[in-house]
Motif scaffolding. Structure first.
Motif, PDB file in Angstrom:
ATOM      1  N   GLY A 123       0.798  -1.259  -0.013  1.00 31.01           N
ATOM      2  CA  GLY A 123       0.042  -0.075  -0.009  1.00 31.01           C
ATOM      3  C   GLY A 123       0.954   1.200   0.062  1.00 31.01           C
ATOM      4  O   GLY A 123       0.328   2.270   0.329  1.00 31.01           O
TER       5      GLY A 123
ATOM      6  N   GLU B 142       0.493   2.902  -5.625  1.00 33.04           N
ATOM      7  CA  GLU B 142      -0.682   2.417  -6.263  1.00 33.04           C
ATOM      8  C   GLU B 142      -0.836   2.900  -7.836  1.00 33.04           C
ATOM      9  O   GLU B 142      -0.242   3.731  -8.305  1.00 33.04           O
ATOM     10  CB  GLU B 142      -1.775   2.821  -5.665  1.00 33.04           C
ATOM     11  CG  GLU B 142      -2.263   4.320  -5.638  1.00 33.04           C
ATOM     12  CD  GLU B 142      -3.698   4.714  -5.295  1.00 33.04           C
ATOM     13  OE1 GLU B 142      -4.719   5.131  -6.112  1.00 33.04           O
ATOM     14  OE2 GLU B 142      -3.804   4.345  -4.189  1.00 33.04           O
TER      15      GLU B 142
ATOM     16  N   LYS C 100       4.948   3.891   5.286  1.00 34.88           N
ATOM     17  CA  LYS C 100       3.503   4.032   4.994  1.00 34.88           C
ATOM     18  C   LYS C 100       2.658   4.870   6.002  1.00 34.88           C
ATOM     19  O   LYS C 100       1.870   5.582   5.371  1.00 34.88           O
ATOM     20  CB  LYS C 100       2.897   2.482   4.941  1.00 34.88           C
ATOM     21  CG  LYS C 100       1.440   2.598   4.425  1.00 34.88           C
ATOM     22  CD  LYS C 100       0.866   0.998   4.350  1.00 34.88           C
ATOM     23  CE  LYS C 100      -0.441   0.948   3.861  1.00 34.88           C
ATOM     24  NZ  LYS C 100      -1.619   2.242   3.824  1.00 34.88           N
TER      25      LYS C 100
ATOM     26  N   ASP D 184       0.928   7.906   4.246  1.00 36.82           N
ATOM     27  CA  ASP D 184      -0.784   7.902   4.096  1.00 36.82           C
ATOM     28  C   ASP D 184      -1.335   9.485   4.555  1.00 36.82           C
ATOM     29  O   ASP D 184      -2.329   9.781   4.183  1.00 36.82           O
ATOM     30  CB  ASP D 184      -1.148   7.015   5.134  1.00 36.82           C
ATOM     31  CG  ASP D 184      -1.006   5.410   4.486  1.00 36.82           C
ATOM     32  OD1 ASP D 184      -0.807   5.399   3.233  1.00 36.82           O
ATOM     33  OD2 ASP D 184      -1.278   4.557   5.089  1.00 36.82           O
TER      34      ASP D 184
END
Length: 154
Positions: free
Chosen positions: A31, A34, A70, A74
């Motif tokens: 993740g 993408e 991450k 994010d």
């Protein structure tokens, strides 16, 4: 997302970023990045993904775990990361690295006392048994032993 002339194949992302194709797939699986699939079922990525891959690599090189990278990325899902967003990441990561550096310096300095010790004085060892407040109660994991004895049937 529709394919456009600015999209890159996974091979192109790998070549331009200097990381293996398997790493690009791994980052996507975790993740961190993408892409999308074309009608022919091929992976495509926006060119802007290259900056994100570079930031991930820099953070990894600094020793940050992917889960932490991450978590921080994010906070800025839109690509590319702006200079202001990089400043935030840099500040956060710098603080973590400074803590790690301080900890490693302390560890290095404590190693000096280990020369010739052979770990024969575990009660006094600042590395093996730092600040042990429960040593007087006996050997082993005293809190764990206490918790298990509370759960044991009588």
């Amino acid at each position: 997302m529709a394919e456009n002339s600015r999209s890159l194949t996974v091979g192109e992302v790998a070549q331009r970023s200097g990381v293996p194709v398997s790493t690009i797939h791994f980052y996507e699986k975790k993740g961190l990045i993408e892409g999308w699939r074309t009608e022919e079922n091929q992976r495509r990525y926006e060119r802007r993904i290259l900056r994100r891959v570079a930031i991930i690599r820099i953070a990894q090189r600094a020793g940050l775990p992917l889960s932490l990278i991450k978590e921080h990325l994010d906070r800025f899902p839109a690509m590319p990361i702006t200079a202001a967003q990089w400043d935030v990441l840099n500040r956060d990561w710098r603080a973590m690295l400074d803590e790690r550096i301080t900890s490693l310096i302390q560890l290095r300095n404590q190693l000096d006392s280990c020369i010739g010790c052979g770990c024969l004085s575990l009660e006094d060892c600042p590395l093996r048994n730092p600040g042990d407040q429960l040593a007087s109660e006996g050997p082993g994991a005293r809190l764990l032993a206490a918790a298990q004895s509370e759960k044991a049937p009588e």
